[in-house]
Design an enzyme around this catalytic site. Structure first.
Site, short mmCIF file in Angstrom:
data_model
loop_
_atom_site.label_atom_id
_atom_site.label_comp_id
_atom_site.label_asym_id
_atom_site.label_seq_id
_atom_site.Cartn_x
_atom_site.Cartn_y
_atom_site.Cartn_z
N GLY A 13 0.78 -1.05 0.01
CA GLY A 13 -0.09 -0.06 -0.10
C GLY A 13 0.82 1.37 -0.10
O GLY A 13 0.56 2.11 0.68
N THR A 15 3.01 3.93 -2.67
CA THR A 15 2.68 4.74 -3.77
C THR A 15 2.14 3.56 -5.08
O THR A 15 1.05 3.95 -5.74
CB THR A 15 3.62 5.66 -4.49
OG1 THR A 15 4.20 6.48 -3.37
CG2 THR A 15 3.27 6.51 -5.48
N ALA A 16 2.93 2.75 -5.23
CA ALA A 16 2.51 1.61 -6.45
C ALA A 16 1.33 1.00 -6.03
O ALA A 16 0.52 1.00 -7.03
CB ALA A 16 3.73 0.76 -6.40
N SER A 39 0.87 -3.75 5.11
CA SER A 39 1.21 -3.77 6.54
C SER A 39 1.50 -2.67 7.24
O SER A 39 2.61 -1.98 6.57
CB SER A 39 2.41 -5.09 6.58
OG SER A 39 3.17 -4.92 7.82
N ILE A 42 5.24 -2.84 8.67
CA ILE A 42 6.25 -2.57 7.60
C ILE A 42 6.47 -1.17 7.14
O ILE A 42 7.51 -0.61 7.04
CB ILE A 42 6.16 -3.56 6.55
CG1 ILE A 42 6.40 -5.01 7.00
CG2 ILE A 42 7.26 -3.43 5.32
CD1 ILE A 42 6.24 -6.11 5.90
N ALA A 50 8.99 14.12 -6.42
CA ALA A 50 8.96 14.87 -7.54
C ALA A 50 8.44 13.80 -8.85
O ALA A 50 8.96 12.59 -8.81
CB ALA A 50 10.58 15.17 -7.93
N LYS A 78 6.04 22.10 -10.77
CA LYS A 78 7.39 21.66 -11.04
C LYS A 78 7.36 22.09 -12.64
O LYS A 78 6.63 21.57 -13.39
CB LYS A 78 7.61 20.24 -10.82
CG LYS A 78 9.01 19.92 -11.32
CD LYS A 78 9.41 18.50 -10.87
CE LYS A 78 10.51 18.01 -11.54
NZ LYS A 78 10.92 16.52 -11.44
N LEU A 330 8.97 -0.16 -6.81
CA LEU A 330 10.25 -0.69 -6.26
C LEU A 330 10.47 -2.26 -6.36
O LEU A 330 11.59 -2.50 -6.50
CB LEU A 330 10.47 -0.21 -4.81
CG LEU A 330 10.35 1.15 -4.45
CD1 LEU A 330 10.40 1.68 -2.94
CD2 LEU A 330 11.47 2.12 -5.35
N THR A 341 11.95 9.55 -12.02
CA THR A 341 11.19 8.67 -13.12
C THR A 341 10.35 7.25 -12.46
O THR A 341 9.93 6.68 -13.09
CB THR A 341 12.29 7.91 -13.94
OG1 THR A 341 13.57 7.61 -13.25
CG2 THR A 341 12.68 8.93 -15.09
#
Ligand code: FAD
Length: 496
Positions: A13, A15-16, A39, A42, A50, A78, A330, A341
């Site tokens: 849970g 950003t991804a 979790s 975690i 950005a 930005k 990630l 990116t």
């Protein structure tokens, strides 16, 4: 399809996870059930402040109101990224979004600018970018364009935890079910696909498809499926970061700053309620204590928390999609946030997934095509990032000497060579970074073309000077009426 005949389970849970959940909630047709497990113990990595302009497409597609988004995530605007000291100490350039210059006839602006630079009559490249002029003068507005200048593109800085929380409200409001708990076991089918995940407290979540958003560890894609990881540290050697927020102080810039340091670089990201700071560094050249000292000694205001260390290995998971698991965020790989990116890669993987949304087990052809395109995305970004390190002139500093002399991928070698030789830049049509992005970073890092297209020689020196001057003037005139960033943002955040 009958009700809930295809079950998608998202693990994570951050950003991804919440970007994936929100996109599925918005676009998956009836019959898909989306469950997210995260979790609290975690937690999330919580950095990632950005972004780049395509984030607006994502937010728009979800039907997110910009004013609400700006308020809820404490965001700022930005217009680009400033690179200080990347070529040498005291030198600065910007990778601004949007166009630079204006095509003349059929020929891109860069050929005229290169000729003008060689003749000593061209100004630095940023003088021909309305985005850069706006950024450097602290101005911001949307919907602005000028003669020969398309609308200025923009992105955001935002608080990553607030963005995840914002998307969570959005996704839960659209029928995503969230469960809190730590996944400790994975059940597999005979063919190796994942059948279910089990939490420590004994709950089982069965699924037809799993999206692994569990962060660096890759609980499903790596710990369960052992997909493998290509380590890119020979090209992107930084492997640690230390991050700390400080009170809002100093200029409220509508751009990210990236400042080269002795063994890495420091970012400065202004949000409404604080400044995000971090130092990305290479542990072979800088100790953790020295990294913290370096970061803290360059802050403009008191910190709001203790410095937080992070470790990573630059590279990518060998397959983004393996069996019935898609790695997003990630868990799919990591490249440092030099060009903001990572969140974009989340968006592009999830968008691509929606284009092939499975409703049953998927065959190898779809998976392999998908993985090939994801690999190309990662590699294009990788080469662009390496360029920043490779083309430096910080002689006598061990880390930078190492970067300048390290071998680089043949694909990047070829790109630098063709630009140096004849001012050629030809990114593929699907590449994230455009010709203008490459132009700004190549020349910003001191790579200049030895010749240009001879069509640019057809202009007399006076006409060339006149053309360059007219383009610069048009950029300045476009920006002149724009309000200051702070004022514009305050107006946009105002409640109706
Ligand atoms: P995480 O935030 O780590 O979330 C993982 C989730 O999985 C958590 O909810 C966790 O609880 C859950 N989880 C893990 N294991 C289990 C388990 N066993 N059971 C249940 N739940 C589990 N990106 C940008 O675009 N721009 C930036 O400026 C930027 N800056 C960055 C700076 C640094 C130093 C770093 C390291 C990254 C940066 N990023 C940036 C990347 C960005 O932070 C990530 O891409 C983004 O936050 C996505 O993270 P994630 O959701 O994949 O993982």
């Amino acid at each position: 399809m009958t009700d809930t005949s295809f079950r998608i389970v998202i693990l994570g849970g951050g950003t991804a996870g919440w970007m994936s959940a929100a996109a599925l909630a918005r676009f998956a047709p009836p019959g898909y059930a989306v469950t997210l497990i995260e979790s609290d113990a975690i937690g999330t990595v919580g950095v990632g402040e950005a972004t780049i302009p395509p984030i607006r497409l994502f937010n728009n597609a979800l039907g997110i109101d910009e004013a609400e988004f700006l308020r809820e995530t404490s965001a700022s605007y930005k217009l680009g990224i400033e690179f200080d000291g990347w070529l040498r100490e005291g030198h600065s350039y910007m990778h601004a979004f949007g166009t630079v210059g204006r095509q003349h006839g059929l020929l891109p602006f860069r050929h005229y600018w290169a000729r003008g630079a060689a003749m000593g009559i061209a100004r630095p490249l940023g003088h021909y970018s309305a985005n850069e002029i706006a950024a450097r003068t602290g101005r911001m507005a949307t919907g602005v364009s000028g003669p020969g200048i398309p609308e200025l593109p923009w992105a955001y800085h935002f608080d990553a935890s607030l963005y995840a929380a914002f998307l969570r409200r959005h996704a839960e409001g659209m029928s995503v079910t969230r469960h809190e708990g730590r996944v400790a076991q994975v059940q597999r089918h005979e063919n190796g696909d994942i059948a279910a995940v089990e939490t420590e407290d004994g709950r089982t979540f069965a699924g037809d498809f799993f999206i692994d958003c569990s962060g660096f560890r890759g609980v499903l894609i790596e710990e369960a499926l052992q997909t493998g990881y290509d380590d890119w540290r020979q090209w992107l050697p930084c492997d640690r970061a230390v991050v700390v927020p400080c009170e809002a102080a100093g200029p409220f810039t509508p751009y990210t700053r990236s400042i080269a340091r002795s063994a890495g670089w420091q970012w400065r990201i202004p949000l409404q309620h604080r400044i995000g700071n971090g130092l990305v560094y290479c542990s072979e050249y800088l100790s953790d204590d020295a990294a913290v000292r370096t970061l803290l000694s360059h802050l403009e205001a008191p910190t709001q928390a203790d410095p937080r260390p992070l470790r990573f290995v630059t590279g990518r998971r060998r397959k983004t999609w393996n069996h019935n698991v898609l790695a997003v965020g990630l868990s799919s790989g990591f490249m440092e946030p030099l060009e903001s990116t990572s969140i974009h890669l989340i968006q592009s993987v999830i968008t691509r997934f929606l284009t092939v949304l499975p409703s049953a087990p998927v065959g190898d052809a779809v998976r392999e095509g998908f993985n090939r395109r994801c690999a190309e995305d990662f590699e294009g970004i990788r080469d662009f990032l390496i360029l920043h390190y490779k083309a430096n002139a910080r002689e006598g500093e061990p880390f930078w000497d190492h970067c300048r002399t390290m071998p680089i991928p043949a694909s990047l070698e070829a790109r630098i060579a063709e630009f140096r030789e004849a001012c050629v830049i030809q990114p593929g049509t699907d590449e994230l970074f455009t010709e203008v992005a490459w132009l700004q970073v190549l020349t910003g890092q001191g790579v200049m073309p030895e010749r240009w297209n001879p069509i640019a020689d057809a202009l007399s020196p006076e006409d060339l000077g006149g053309f360059l001057g007219a383009v610069e003037k048009a950029c300045i005139e476009t920006v002149r009426p724009m309000p200051l960033h702070l004022d514009f943002l305050a107006g946009r955040c105002a409640r109706p």
